[in-house]
Design a protein around this motif. Sequence first.
Motif, PDB file in Angstrom:
ATOM      1  N   ARG A   1     -15.607 -11.504 -10.174  1.00 28.43           N
ATOM      2  CA  ARG A   1     -14.741 -11.852 -11.315  1.00 28.43           C
ATOM      3  C   ARG A   1     -14.505 -13.354 -11.394  1.00 28.43           C
ATOM      4  O   ARG A   1     -14.531 -13.948 -12.472  1.00 28.43           O
TER       5      ARG A   1
ATOM      6  N   PHE B   1       3.761  -8.246  -8.710  1.00 30.43           N
ATOM      7  CA  PHE B   1       2.305  -8.122  -8.505  1.00 30.43           C
ATOM      8  C   PHE B   1       1.652  -9.497  -8.373  1.00 30.43           C
ATOM      9  O   PHE B   1       0.760  -9.702  -7.546  1.00 30.43           O
TER      10      PHE B   1
ATOM     11  N   ARG C   1      -5.877 -13.264   3.030  1.00 26.87           N
ATOM     12  CA  ARG C   1      -7.309 -13.018   3.274  1.00 26.87           C
ATOM     13  C   ARG C   1      -7.914 -14.146   4.110  1.00 26.87           C
ATOM     14  O   ARG C   1      -8.831 -13.904   4.908  1.00 26.87           O
TER      15      ARG C   1
ATOM     16  N   ASN D   1      -4.182 -13.723  -1.393  1.00 23.74           N
ATOM     17  CA  ASN D   1      -5.237 -14.756  -1.352  1.00 23.74           C
ATOM     18  C   ASN D   1      -5.138 -15.544  -0.045  1.00 23.74           C
ATOM     19  O   ASN D   1      -6.142 -15.783   0.632  1.00 23.74           O
TER      20      ASN D   1
ATOM     21  N   SER E   1      -6.605   0.282  -2.631  1.00 24.33           N
ATOM     22  CA  SER E   1      -7.366  -0.728  -3.388  1.00 24.33           C
ATOM     23  C   SER E   1      -6.818  -0.857  -4.811  1.00 24.33           C
ATOM     24  O   SER E   1      -6.745  -1.947  -5.372  1.00 24.33           O
TER      25      SER E   1
ATOM     26  N   SER F   1       0.821  -1.220   0.000  1.00 21.01           N
ATOM     27  CA  SER F   1       0.000   0.000   0.000  1.00 21.01           C
ATOM     28  C   SER F   1       0.849   1.261   0.000  1.00 21.01           C
ATOM     29  O   SER F   1       1.926   1.307   0.601  1.00 21.01           O
TER      30      SER F   1
ATOM     31  N   THR G   1       1.827  -2.913   8.435  1.00 23.93           N
ATOM     32  CA  THR G   1       1.763  -3.687   9.683  1.00 23.93           C
ATOM     33  C   THR G   1       3.169  -4.208  10.006  1.00 23.93           C
ATOM     34  O   THR G   1       3.890  -4.642   9.106  1.00 23.93           O
TER      35      THR G   1
ATOM     36  N   TYR H   1      -8.405  -3.882   5.733  1.00 22.75           N
ATOM     37  CA  TYR H   1      -7.074  -4.285   5.218  1.00 22.75           C
ATOM     38  C   TYR H   1      -7.091  -5.625   4.468  1.00 22.75           C
ATOM     39  O   TYR H   1      -8.060  -6.361   4.522  1.00 22.75           O
ATOM     40  N   GLU H   2      -6.000  -5.847   3.746  1.00 23.52           N
ATOM     41  CA  GLU H   2      -5.838  -7.012   2.855  1.00 23.52           C
ATOM     42  C   GLU H   2      -6.996  -7.147   1.849  1.00 23.52           C
ATOM     43  O   GLU H   2      -7.441  -8.239   1.512  1.00 23.52           O
ATOM     44  N   GLY H   3      -7.442  -5.965   1.395  1.00 22.78           N
ATOM     45  CA  GLY H   3      -8.530  -5.897   0.432  1.00 22.78           C
ATOM     46  C   GLY H   3      -9.821  -5.558   1.145  1.00 22.78           C
ATOM     47  O   GLY H   3     -10.318  -6.360   1.946  1.00 22.78           O
TER      48      GLY H   3
ATOM     49  N   ALA I   1      -4.124  -1.312  -6.332  1.00 20.44           N
ATOM     50  CA  ALA I   1      -2.745  -1.699  -5.994  1.00 20.44           C
ATOM     51  C   ALA I   1      -1.786  -1.720  -7.187  1.00 20.44           C
ATOM     52  O   ALA I   1      -0.569  -1.708  -6.998  1.00 20.44           O
TER      53      ALA I   1
ATOM     54  N   ARG J   1       2.767  -1.749 -16.648  1.00 18.67           N
ATOM     55  CA  ARG J   1       1.750  -1.702 -15.600  1.00 18.67           C
ATOM     56  C   ARG J   1       2.020  -2.775 -14.537  1.00 18.67           C
ATOM     57  O   ARG J   1       3.115  -2.844 -14.042  1.00 18.67           O
ATOM     58  N   HIS J   2       1.050  -3.669 -14.220  1.00 18.46           N
ATOM     59  CA  HIS J   2       1.305  -4.593 -13.098  1.00 18.46           C
ATOM     60  C   HIS J   2       2.393  -5.615 -13.429  1.00 18.46           C
ATOM     61  O   HIS J   2       3.013  -6.177 -12.534  1.00 18.46           O
ATOM     62  N   LYS J   3       2.644  -5.831 -14.737  1.00 19.15           N
ATOM     63  CA  LYS J   3       3.691  -6.792 -15.090  1.00 19.15           C
ATOM     64  C   LYS J   3       5.087  -6.169 -14.997  1.00 19.15           C
ATOM     65  O   LYS J   3       6.109  -6.812 -15.248  1.00 19.15           O
TER      66      LYS J   3
HETATM   67  N1  CAA Z   1      -5.182 -13.762  -7.238  1.00 17.16           N
HETATM   68  C1  CAA Z   1      -4.299 -13.939  -8.248  1.00 17.16           C
HETATM   69  N2  CAA Z   1      -4.150 -13.048  -9.247  1.00 17.16           N
HETATM   70  C2  CAA Z   1      -4.914 -11.953  -9.217  1.00 17.16           C
HETATM   71  C3  CAA Z   1      -5.855 -11.697  -8.199  1.00 17.16           C
HETATM   72  C4  CAA Z   1      -5.971 -12.666  -7.165  1.00 17.16           C
HETATM   73  N3  CAA Z   1      -6.817 -12.517  -6.166  1.00 17.16           N
HETATM   74  N4  CAA Z   1      -6.458 -10.515  -8.448  1.00 17.16           N
HETATM   75  C5  CAA Z   1      -5.939 -10.038  -9.567  1.00 17.16           C
HETATM   76  N5  CAA Z   1      -5.010 -10.910 -10.037  1.00 17.16           N
HETATM   77  C6  CAA Z   1      -4.209 -10.776 -11.242  1.00 17.16           C
HETATM   78  C7  CAA Z   1      -5.056 -10.774 -12.503  1.00 17.16           C
HETATM   79  O1  CAA Z   1      -5.312 -12.084 -12.963  1.00 17.16           O
HETATM   80  C8  CAA Z   1      -4.170  -9.996 -13.451  1.00 17.16           C
HETATM   81  O2  CAA Z   1      -3.124 -10.822 -13.913  1.00 17.16           O
HETATM   82  P1  CAA Z   1      -2.918 -11.072 -15.525  1.00 17.16           P
HETATM   83  O3  CAA Z   1      -2.798  -9.718 -16.157  1.00 17.16           O
HETATM   84  O4  CAA Z   1      -1.677 -11.902 -15.594  1.00 17.16           O
HETATM   85  O5  CAA Z   1      -4.134 -11.793 -15.955  1.00 17.16           O
HETATM   86  C9  CAA Z   1      -3.496  -8.971 -12.534  1.00 17.16           C
HETATM   87  O6  CAA Z   1      -3.580  -9.503 -11.218  1.00 17.16           O
HETATM   88  C10 CAA Z   1      -4.133  -7.616 -12.559  1.00 17.16           C
HETATM   89  O7  CAA Z   1      -5.498  -7.795 -12.302  1.00 17.16           O
HETATM   90  P2  CAA Z   1      -6.572  -6.833 -12.949  1.00 17.16           P
HETATM   91  O8  CAA Z   1      -6.247  -6.569 -14.378  1.00 17.16           O
HETATM   92  O9  CAA Z   1      -7.891  -7.427 -12.623  1.00 17.16           O
HETATM   93  O10 CAA Z   1      -6.274  -5.494 -12.147  1.00 17.16           O
HETATM   94  P3  CAA Z   1      -7.259  -4.436 -11.536  1.00 17.16           P
HETATM   95  O11 CAA Z   1      -6.433  -3.255 -11.263  1.00 17.16           O
HETATM   96  O12 CAA Z   1      -8.511  -4.300 -12.343  1.00 17.16           O
HETATM   97  O13 CAA Z   1      -7.726  -5.140 -10.139  1.00 17.16           O
HETATM   98  C11 CAA Z   1      -7.352  -5.754  -7.844  1.00 17.16           C
HETATM   99  C12 CAA Z   1      -6.775  -5.648  -9.220  1.00 17.16           C
HETATM  100  C13 CAA Z   1      -8.060  -7.099  -7.698  1.00 17.16           C
HETATM  101  C14 CAA Z   1      -8.352  -4.654  -7.509  1.00 17.16           C
HETATM  102  C15 CAA Z   1      -6.113  -5.661  -6.919  1.00 17.16           C
HETATM  103  O14 CAA Z   1      -5.479  -4.418  -7.129  1.00 17.16           O
HETATM  104  C16 CAA Z   1      -6.437  -5.821  -5.457  1.00 17.16           C
HETATM  105  O15 CAA Z   1      -6.573  -6.947  -4.969  1.00 17.16           O
HETATM  106  N6  CAA Z   1      -6.504  -4.693  -4.721  1.00 17.16           N
HETATM  107  C17 CAA Z   1      -6.583  -4.728  -3.265  1.00 17.16           C
HETATM  108  C18 CAA Z   1      -5.203  -4.597  -2.708  1.00 17.16           C
HETATM  109  C19 CAA Z   1      -5.098  -5.114  -1.331  1.00 17.16           C
HETATM  110  O16 CAA Z   1      -5.669  -6.147  -0.968  1.00 17.16           O
HETATM  111  N7  CAA Z   1      -4.292  -4.440  -0.531  1.00 17.16           N
HETATM  112  C20 CAA Z   1      -4.009  -4.889   0.780  1.00 17.16           C
HETATM  113  C21 CAA Z   1      -2.779  -4.215   1.270  1.00 17.16           C
HETATM  114  S1  CAA Z   1      -1.748  -5.257   2.154  1.00 17.16           S
HETATM  115  C22 CAA Z   1      -2.303  -5.223   3.746  1.00 17.16           C
HETATM  116  O17 CAA Z   1      -3.370  -4.756   4.090  1.00 17.16           O
HETATM  117  C23 CAA Z   1      -1.366  -5.933   4.622  1.00 17.16           C
HETATM  118  C24 CAA Z   1      -1.309  -5.546   6.025  1.00 17.16           C
HETATM  119  O18 CAA Z   1      -0.330  -4.959   6.454  1.00 17.16           O
HETATM  120  C25 CAA Z   1      -2.346  -6.076   6.978  1.00 17.16           C
END
Ligand code: CAA
Length: 383
Positions: free
Chosen positions: A376, A233, A244, A241, A133, A127, A159, A363-365, A135, A178-180
């Motif tokens: 999705r 990424f 969560r 995953n 969100s 973050s 954290t 947190y964590e999404g 990310a 981008r994410h890659k």
């Molecule tokens: N598992 C595996 N791969 C995933 C995924 C998942 N859950 N979600 C997305 N991806 C992959 C997609 O397949 C895609 O890969 P490819 O291009 O190779 O197909 C890539 O990631 C990008 O995905 P999108 O094109 O769908 O990207 P987007 O920007 O539209 O959406 C998102 C991505 C799902 C919103 C992602 O940004 C997300 O999960 N955001 C939330 C972030 C988050 O959880 N932050 C938590 C912070 S850490 C924290 O809180 C820790 C702490 O200290 C407690």
Amino acid sequence: MFNLELSETHQMIRDTARQFAQEEVSPSTIQRDIKGEFPTDIVNKMGELGFLGMMVPSEWGGSDLDALSYVIAMEEISKVDASVGVVMSVNNSLVCWGINEYGTPEQKEKYLKPLASGQVIGAFCLSEPEAGSDATSQHTMATQDGDYWVINGTKNWITNGTSASTYLVLAQTDREKRHKGITCFIVEKGTEGFTHGVKEDKLGIRSSDTCSLGFTNVRVHKDNILGGVGLGFKIAMESLNGGRIGIAAQALGIAAGAFEAAVKYSQQRTAFGKPICELQAIQLKLAEMSMKVEAARLLVHKAAWMKDQHMNYIKAAAHAKLFASKTAVEVALEAIQVHGGYGYVREYLVERYLRDAKITEIYEGTSEIQHIVIARELIKEMA
Ligand code: CAA
């Protein structure tokens, strides 16, 4: 088949975690919450008990257990203190998991062993002030300079931010992609140019340690890239995953703790000439609360079980987190209502459950992100 009965090993892990939580964690919980004090001694003891690297193979210092064991222990510890729970969750799911899965033998020897055995703890740095969100919008940049990469940027809401020794840091290494074009670096505490801000003064999980991190020309050797350039990424999403499921178990623990407190209080408190648990108004609440806690536990255990079976658990993890976090907030609110005025003061503990519960929806999404992840995945499944 998904088995609802806990094995003897799982029961033993539950009992060990429960005893540890009651005897070692509980006595200092209120004071640490008030002072916002990090549970250093408790975290050290968790390391000795093997709770910090639960799913890491023993050759790398871990306990070699399954994800179900992890969520069972997380529930018991978070039931008593969710601040301790999040330290455990981040270390296990977001730090150890990634290094175990993607690390080289040298990285595992140097970083995973101390993390999994609890000699040190880790932090996961995704973050940013303008990338929560969303990310993929990483502003932190890493540019190559010979054998080194130079990191510049800021991370937010980290954290274990001041207490960690090992940090997994996501940075953009190729903006065009981008994410890659995001890469994950292992950064050691004390590296020149790597600083932390003050601890955040939070609503809940107050004794966990959350802060921002600054990177000014931080030089990291290429050997500290995790997985490979551009894989950051993917590693972050896969780690989340599992993370969560950990946070879902933390939320379940909060809900279960608040529920038990409400039942006990309702058995002791009398009104209208009888214990309030005999009043239908209270019974309706207790029944609803127990149903939600049970349903959350089923979703959490199912997600962990699917992870253990190497099935696709993305949707199951999001289901578990979304439902368990909502349950934690609802059950904590009702527990306060059952306690009446006593629920509103610190001495009776239930108000802390509510303060701690709220973060599990963020947190964590966030819950909104979990909805997106679920939708999705199910659209893909049904295509
Ligand atoms: N598992 C595996 N791969 C995933 C995924 C998942 N859950 N979600 C997305 N991806 C992959 C997609 O397949 C895609 O890969 P490819 O291009 O190779 O197909 C890539 O990631 C990008 O995905 P999108 O094109 O769908 O990207 P987007 O920007 O539209 O959406 C998102 C991505 C799902 C919103 C992602 O940004 C997300 O999960 N955001 C939330 C972030 C988050 O959880 N932050 C938590 C912070 S850490 C924290 O809180 C820790 C702490 O200290 C407690």
